[in-house]
Design a protein around this motif. Structure first.
Motif, PDB file in Angstrom:
ATOM      1  N   TRP A  62      -7.669   7.293   6.797  1.00 21.19           N
ATOM      2  CA  TRP A  62      -7.049   5.969   6.857  1.00 21.19           C
ATOM      3  C   TRP A  62      -6.591   5.481   5.481  1.00 21.19           C
ATOM      4  N   TRP A  63      -7.288   5.873   4.421  1.00 20.30           N
ATOM      5  CA  TRP A  63      -6.948   5.417   3.065  1.00 20.30           C
ATOM      6  C   TRP A  63      -5.604   5.956   2.595  1.00 20.30           C
ATOM      7  N   ARG A  64      -5.079   6.961   3.275  1.00 20.41           N
ATOM      8  CA  ARG A  64      -3.788   7.530   2.899  1.00 20.41           C
ATOM      9  C   ARG A  64      -2.613   6.737   3.459  1.00 20.41           C
ATOM     10  N   VAL A  65      -2.892   5.683   4.211  1.00 15.77           N
ATOM     11  CA  VAL A  65      -1.840   4.797   4.723  1.00 15.77           C
ATOM     12  C   VAL A  65      -2.026   3.454   4.026  1.00 15.77           C
ATOM     13  N   ILE A  66      -1.018   3.058   3.268  1.00 15.72           N
ATOM     14  CA  ILE A  66      -1.148   1.884   2.405  1.00 15.72           C
ATOM     15  C   ILE A  66       0.007   0.910   2.626  1.00 15.72           C
ATOM     16  N   ARG A  67      -0.131  -0.257   2.005  1.00 15.55           N
ATOM     17  CA  ARG A  67       0.931  -1.264   2.069  1.00 15.55           C
ATOM     18  C   ARG A  67       2.096  -0.854   1.177  1.00 15.55           C
ATOM     19  N   ALA A  68       3.248  -1.383   1.442  1.00 21.51           N
ATOM     20  CA  ALA A  68       4.460  -1.052   0.681  1.00 21.51           C
ATOM     21  C   ALA A  68       4.320  -1.386  -0.798  1.00 21.51           C
ATOM     22  N   SER A  69       3.415  -2.272  -1.138  1.00 23.47           N
ATOM     23  CA  SER A  69       3.172  -2.636  -2.536  1.00 23.47           C
ATOM     24  C   SER A  69       2.373  -1.567  -3.272  1.00 23.47           C
ATOM     25  N   GLY A  70       1.820  -0.604  -2.536  1.00 24.77           N
ATOM     26  CA  GLY A  70       0.966   0.415  -3.139  1.00 24.77           C
ATOM     27  C   GLY A  70      -0.508   0.096  -3.034  1.00 24.77           C
ATOM     28  N   HIS A  71      -0.829  -1.052  -2.466  1.00 21.56           N
ATOM     29  CA  HIS A  71      -2.229  -1.459  -2.321  1.00 21.56           C
ATOM     30  C   HIS A  71      -2.803  -0.954  -0.996  1.00 21.56           C
ATOM     31  N   PRO A  72      -4.099  -0.636  -0.996  1.00 23.67           N
ATOM     32  CA  PRO A  72      -4.733  -0.195   0.248  1.00 23.67           C
ATOM     33  C   PRO A  72      -4.929  -1.360   1.206  1.00 23.67           C
ATOM     34  N   ALA A  73      -5.419  -1.044   2.385  1.00 27.10           N
ATOM     35  CA  ALA A  73      -5.666  -2.072   3.403  1.00 27.10           C
ATOM     36  C   ALA A  73      -6.585  -3.159   2.853  1.00 27.10           C
ATOM     37  N   VAL A  74      -6.295  -4.388   3.218  1.00 24.70           N
ATOM     38  CA  VAL A  74      -7.092  -5.535   2.789  1.00 24.70           C
ATOM     39  C   VAL A  74      -8.547  -5.342   3.212  1.00 24.70           C
ATOM     40  N   ASP A  75      -9.457  -5.653   2.308  1.00 28.50           N
ATOM     41  CA  ASP A  75     -10.902  -5.552   2.496  1.00 28.50           C
ATOM     42  C   ASP A  75     -11.417  -4.111   2.517  1.00 28.50           C
ATOM     43  N   HIS A  76     -10.551  -3.150   2.221  1.00 28.16           N
ATOM     44  CA  HIS A  76     -10.979  -1.751   2.160  1.00 28.16           C
ATOM     45  C   HIS A  76     -10.663  -1.130   0.793  1.00 28.16           C
ATOM     46  N   GLU A  77     -10.408  -1.984  -0.180  1.00 27.29           N
ATOM     47  CA  GLU A  77      -9.992  -1.514  -1.495  1.00 27.29           C
ATOM     48  C   GLU A  77     -11.039  -0.617  -2.161  1.00 27.29           C
ATOM     49  N   SER A  78     -12.295  -1.023  -2.137  1.00 29.41           N
ATOM     50  CA  SER A  78     -13.343  -0.248  -2.819  1.00 29.41           C
ATOM     51  C   SER A  78     -13.529   1.122  -2.190  1.00 29.41           C
ATOM     52  N   ALA A  79     -13.599   1.159  -0.866  1.00 30.68           N
ATOM     53  CA  ALA A  79     -13.769   2.446  -0.173  1.00 30.68           C
ATOM     54  C   ALA A  79     -12.551   3.334  -0.400  1.00 30.68           C
ATOM     55  N   ALA A  80     -11.355   2.746  -0.350  1.00 26.13           N
ATOM     56  CA  ALA A  80     -10.140   3.525  -0.580  1.00 26.13           C
ATOM     57  C   ALA A  80     -10.122   4.082  -2.002  1.00 26.13           C
ATOM     58  N   LEU A  81     -10.531   3.269  -2.981  1.00 24.08           N
ATOM     59  CA  LEU A  81     -10.541   3.717  -4.374  1.00 24.08           C
ATOM     60  C   LEU A  81     -11.430   4.943  -4.542  1.00 24.08           C
ATOM     61  N   GLU A  82     -12.571   4.956  -3.889  1.00 17.58           N
ATOM     62  CA  GLU A  82     -13.454   6.124  -3.956  1.00 17.58           C
ATOM     63  C   GLU A  82     -12.734   7.373  -3.451  1.00 17.58           C
ATOM     64  N   HIS A  83     -12.055   7.251  -2.321  1.00 21.51           N
ATOM     65  CA  HIS A  83     -11.310   8.385  -1.770  1.00 21.51           C
ATOM     66  C   HIS A  83     -10.173   8.802  -2.697  1.00 21.51           C
ATOM     67  N   PHE A  84      -9.442   7.813  -3.239  1.00 16.91           N
ATOM     68  CA  PHE A  84      -8.329   8.116  -4.131  1.00 16.91           C
ATOM     69  C   PHE A  84      -8.814   8.897  -5.360  1.00 16.91           C
ATOM     70  N   ARG A  85      -9.944   8.486  -5.902  1.00 17.61           N
ATOM     71  CA  ARG A  85     -10.476   9.163  -7.090  1.00 17.61           C
ATOM     72  C   ARG A  85     -10.881  10.595  -6.769  1.00 17.61           C
ATOM     73  N   VAL A  86     -11.542  10.797  -5.642  1.00 14.42           N
ATOM     74  CA  VAL A  86     -11.958  12.141  -5.232  1.00 14.42           C
ATOM     75  C   VAL A  86     -10.743  13.043  -5.027  1.00 14.42           C
ATOM     76  N   GLU A  87      -9.684  12.496  -4.422  1.00  9.99           N
ATOM     77  CA  GLU A  87      -8.497  13.287  -4.102  1.00  9.99           C
ATOM     78  C   GLU A  87      -7.506  13.396  -5.256  1.00  9.99           C
TER      79      GLU A  87
END
Length: 110
Positions: A62-87
């Protein structure tokens, strides 16, 4: 595919299954916007992609689908950041410490 079979019943379910199929194909370290996913299935319904992800997207990346601004889904920023760093997803940071995905480098076109 590992999504709820109820999601595949009827026209709405077909939309959901097509969304999830596109999301499953996004490679590690790459992203698509909600609008990109919609376009990949021949739709303009970016908000409906967001709804499909909210209700049925927990078993896909799910973290691979983001807003057009480049930001992850609202209220999921921390979890998405963890995935982004790993990947190794390319990120940019503002002076205030807010991150977003660098769409120029990370955007996936299916």
């Amino acid at each position: 595919m590992s999504f709820d079979t109820a999601a595949s019943d009827g026209p709405a379910g077909d939309f959901v299954s097509r969304v999830l199929t596109v999301v499953e194909a996004i490679p590690s370290g790459r992203v698509m916007t909600y609008g990109d996913v919609a376009a990949a299935i021949g739709s303009r319904a970016a908000r409906a992609v967001g709804q499909a992800m909210a209700y049925y997207g927990s078993d896909v990346a799910w973290w691979r689908v983001i807003r057009a601004s480049g930001h992850p889904a609202v209220d999921h920023e921390s979890a998405a950041l963890e995935h982004f760093r790993v990947e190794g997803t390319p990120l940019t940071w503002s002076a205030s410490g807010i991150f977003r995905v660098d769409l120029t480098k990370a955007r996936w076109v299916s």
